[in-house]
Design a protein around this motif. Structure first.
Motif, PDB file in Angstrom:
ATOM      1  N   ASP A  36      45.706  56.499  97.940  1.00 14.39           N
ATOM      2  CA  ASP A  36      46.712  56.441  96.891  1.00 14.39           C
ATOM      3  C   ASP A  36      47.862  55.593  97.447  1.00 14.39           C
ATOM      4  O   ASP A  36      48.439  55.934  98.480  1.00 14.39           O
ATOM      5  N   PRO A  37      48.202  54.438  96.813  1.00 19.28           N
ATOM      6  CA  PRO A  37      49.180  53.517  97.404  1.00 19.28           C
ATOM      7  C   PRO A  37      50.530  54.170  97.685  1.00 19.28           C
ATOM      8  O   PRO A  37      51.230  53.799  98.628  1.00 19.28           O
ATOM      9  N   ALA A  38      50.900  55.195  96.899  1.00 19.79           N
ATOM     10  CA  ALA A  38      52.198  55.840  97.116  1.00 19.79           C
ATOM     11  C   ALA A  38      52.201  56.676  98.393  1.00 19.79           C
ATOM     12  O   ALA A  38      53.249  57.081  98.885  1.00 19.79           O
ATOM     13  N   LEU A  39      51.024  56.957  98.931  1.00 19.24           N
ATOM     14  CA  LEU A  39      50.946  57.897 100.057  1.00 19.24           C
ATOM     15  C   LEU A  39      50.722  57.233 101.407  1.00 19.24           C
ATOM     16  O   LEU A  39      50.924  57.856 102.430  1.00 19.24           O
ATOM     17  N   CYS A  40      50.234  55.995 101.416  1.00 18.96           N
ATOM     18  CA  CYS A  40      49.944  55.368 102.700  1.00 18.96           C
ATOM     19  C   CYS A  40      51.267  54.987 103.341  1.00 18.96           C
ATOM     20  O   CYS A  40      51.921  54.051 102.932  1.00 18.96           O
ATOM     21  N   GLN A 123      35.952  62.414 103.455  1.00 21.70           N
ATOM     22  CA  GLN A 123      36.928  61.788 102.535  1.00 21.70           C
ATOM     23  C   GLN A 123      38.002  62.806 102.153  1.00 21.70           C
ATOM     24  O   GLN A 123      37.784  64.021 102.251  1.00 21.70           O
ATOM     25  N   HIS A 124      39.154  62.307 101.686  1.00 18.18           N
ATOM     26  CA  HIS A 124      40.238  63.207 101.294  1.00 18.18           C
ATOM     27  C   HIS A 124      40.567  63.059  99.814  1.00 18.18           C
ATOM     28  O   HIS A 124      40.077  62.129  99.152  1.00 18.18           O
ATOM     29  N   VAL A 125      41.380  63.977  99.303  1.00 18.22           N
ATOM     30  CA  VAL A 125      41.870  63.932  97.917  1.00 18.22           C
ATOM     31  C   VAL A 125      43.381  64.134  97.971  1.00 18.22           C
ATOM     32  O   VAL A 125      43.945  64.424  99.035  1.00 18.22           O
ATOM     33  N   THR A 126      44.049  63.970  96.823  1.00 16.58           N
ATOM     34  CA  THR A 126      45.458  64.360  96.763  1.00 16.58           C
ATOM     35  C   THR A 126      45.590  65.570  95.852  1.00 16.58           C
ATOM     36  O   THR A 126      44.845  65.720  94.878  1.00 16.58           O
ATOM     37  N   LEU A 127      46.540  66.444  96.199  1.00 17.63           N
ATOM     38  CA  LEU A 127      46.842  67.633  95.400  1.00 17.63           C
ATOM     39  C   LEU A 127      48.303  67.583  94.998  1.00 17.63           C
ATOM     40  O   LEU A 127      49.155  67.124  95.771  1.00 17.63           O
ATOM     41  N   ALA A 128      48.602  68.059  93.787  1.00 17.72           N
ATOM     42  CA  ALA A 128      50.004  68.146  93.335  1.00 17.72           C
ATOM     43  C   ALA A 128      50.135  69.333  92.393  1.00 17.72           C
ATOM     44  O   ALA A 128      49.204  69.665  91.652  1.00 17.72           O
ATOM     45  N   PHE A 129      51.301  69.987  92.438  1.00 13.19           N
ATOM     46  CA  PHE A 129      51.631  71.076  91.516  1.00 13.19           C
ATOM     47  C   PHE A 129      52.722  70.583  90.592  1.00 13.19           C
ATOM     48  O   PHE A 129      53.724  70.022  91.078  1.00 13.19           O
ATOM     49  N   GLY A 130      52.599  70.791  89.291  1.00 15.15           N
ATOM     50  CA  GLY A 130      53.655  70.427  88.356  1.00 15.15           C
ATOM     51  C   GLY A 130      54.106  69.001  88.575  1.00 15.15           C
ATOM     52  O   GLY A 130      53.304  68.070  88.562  1.00 15.15           O
ATOM     53  N   LYS A 131      55.422  68.826  88.842  1.00 18.02           N
ATOM     54  CA  LYS A 131      55.954  67.474  89.013  1.00 18.02           C
ATOM     55  C   LYS A 131      56.061  67.082  90.494  1.00 18.02           C
ATOM     56  O   LYS A 131      56.670  66.072  90.822  1.00 18.02           O
ATOM     57  N   SER A 132      55.503  67.909  91.397  1.00 14.51           N
ATOM     58  CA  SER A 132      55.622  67.584  92.827  1.00 14.51           C
ATOM     59  C   SER A 132      54.862  66.292  93.129  1.00 14.51           C
ATOM     60  O   SER A 132      53.895  65.950  92.448  1.00 14.51           O
ATOM     61  N   ALA A 133      55.345  65.578  94.172  1.00  7.17           N
ATOM     62  CA  ALA A 133      54.639  64.363  94.598  1.00  7.17           C
ATOM     63  C   ALA A 133      53.300  64.774  95.202  1.00  7.17           C
ATOM     64  O   ALA A 133      53.216  65.787  95.894  1.00  7.17           O
ATOM     65  N   PRO A 134      52.234  64.004  94.952  1.00  6.84           N
ATOM     66  CA  PRO A 134      50.939  64.379  95.532  1.00  6.84           C
ATOM     67  C   PRO A 134      50.940  64.263  97.053  1.00  6.84           C
ATOM     68  O   PRO A 134      51.645  63.438  97.617  1.00  6.84           O
ATOM     69  N   ARG A 135      50.155  65.098  97.698  1.00  7.14           N
ATOM     70  CA  ARG A 135      49.970  65.037  99.158  1.00  7.14           C
ATOM     71  C   ARG A 135      48.480  65.004  99.446  1.00  7.14           C
ATOM     72  O   ARG A 135      47.671  65.478  98.676  1.00  7.14           O
ATOM     73  N   ARG A 136      48.178  64.488 100.636  1.00  6.31           N
ATOM     74  CA  ARG A 136      46.789  64.242 101.022  1.00  6.31           C
ATOM     75  C   ARG A 136      46.196  65.471 101.737  1.00  6.31           C
ATOM     76  O   ARG A 136      46.819  66.010 102.652  1.00  6.31           O
TER      77      ARG A 136
END
Ligand code: FES
Length: 355
Positions: A36-40, A123-136
């Motif tokens: 996810d480009p926002a996370l690298c 491989q990994h995924v991203t998780l997010a709750f509500g409006k939180s930023a996703p994390r790996r």
């Protein structure tokens, strides 16, 4: 305007000197593994886009052996690169099913997904709750080696400023909704014949466990050498997994702790100090602290072995600036971890003399 050409997985595409290999590939409609480009993160490459450089040269890209990071390597003339196919990314809703304590600091999160996520082990995924930023996070199996098709397991460190905080089981009770995206990365298990050397630190064991189970079930002819490390020996939470591996005939398991002197059979020191002599026929998978991942990948490249890494950002890097300032101003400190009762380890953990 194009001024050179790249060949990626046998497809010849136009490229501009100075642009990244990833940008050139995507402009030509090719899909390469990436995060996810926002996370690298800028200073901690996630390794998701590492690609083989078969011929020619590129500029930068944090080379290790014959590989570079496609999102950082800049085109500098004709080059030929290759990578293995990965499943297409998707999104799914999920809900919290359960939390289980693995150690004083680490918990297991069990999620039920609405649509099965076609991730490859590692491989990994991203998780997010509500409006939180996703994390790996890296999905894995339960520590007894079982998995239901619609269920994903994650190993989570209790952490101020982390997505789940220090008391996730109170904040996100069963039924809480989670947004999931992925899979990302290309550090997954491939078919092969040589020995698998699997190295983890901390919750990096989630990726290594997923790879180890898939390897034993799908490629039982491959010898496995596993090294699991933690700073605190009480965070070596993988006892049921080691018992499963022992039943599957995996005899080379080393546990190491770099903090306070651990009791045998846990060895003292970092995982890098306990690597076996690596050979060109080895495939090394390493997951955990970015420093460990890089050190092991460099050691593997030096030995001519193939290596794949899954860096987990350390606690400070996962916190946002605002969270860090708030924590500093509140003067909050981590509570000392309670001491769990010592447990005997299975016989495949190599016994050694105290150091
Ligand atoms: S996507 Fe290239 S290092 Fe993360």
């Amino acid at each position: 305007m194009a001024n050179t050409f790249l060949t990626i997985n046998s497809t010849r595409i136009a490229a501009r000197n100075g642009e990244t290999v990833l940008a050139a590939a995507e402009a030509a409609g090719l899909r390469l593994p990436k995060d996810d480009p926002a996370l690298c993160q800028h200073d901690t490459p996630c390794e998701s886009c590492r690609i083989r450089l078969d011929h020619g040269a590129v500029e930068g890209g944090e080379p290790i052996g014959h590989t570079v990071l496609a999102c950082r390597a800049r085109v500098s003339g004709e080059a030929t690169l290759s990578t293995d196919p990965v499943p297409r990314e998707m999104k799914s809703a999920a809900e919290v099913v359960a939390w289980r304590t693995l150690s004083a600091e680490i918990v297991e999160l069990v999620l039920r997904v609405e649509k099965p996520v076609p991730y490859l082990p590692g491989q990994h995924v991203t998780l997010a709750f509500g409006k939180s930023a996703p994390r790996r996070f890296t999905p894995t199996l339960s520590l007894d080696g079982l998995r239901e098709l619609d269920t994903l397991h994650f190993h989570i460190r209790r952490r101020e400023g982390g997505l789940f905080g220090t008391k996730p089981e109170e904040r996100f009770r069963p039924g809480a909704r989670v947004k999931l995206a992925g899979p990302y990365g290309n550090s997954h298990l491939r078919q092969g014949d040589g020995r698998l050397v699997l190295v983890s630190s901390g919750t990096g064991f989630s990726a290594i466990w997923s790879i180890a189970v898939a390897a034993r079930l799908g490629q039982p002819h491959r010898p496995v050498h596993l090294i699991a490390s933690a700073h605190d020996p009480r965070d070596l939470y993988m006892r049921p997994a080691l018992e499963w591996l022992a039943r599957q005939g995996v005899e080379n398991v080393t546990l190491t702790a770099s903090g306070a002197h651990p009791l045998p059979p846990v060895r003292h020191g970092r995982a890098t100090a306990h690597l076996p002599a690596l050979m060109p026929s080895d495939t090394v998978h390493v997951a955990g602290h970015p420093g460990l991942v890089r050190a092991v990948m460099l050691a593997a490249a030096k030995a001519g072995a193939t290596a794949y890494g899954v860096p987990h950002a350390p606690a400070q890097e996962e916190e946002g600036v605002v969270e860090r300032i708030a924590r500093y101003l509140s003067g909050s400190k981590k509570a000392p971890a309670p001491v769990p009762a010592p447990q005997p380890l299975p016989a495949n953990v190599r016994q050694i003399r105290p150091v």
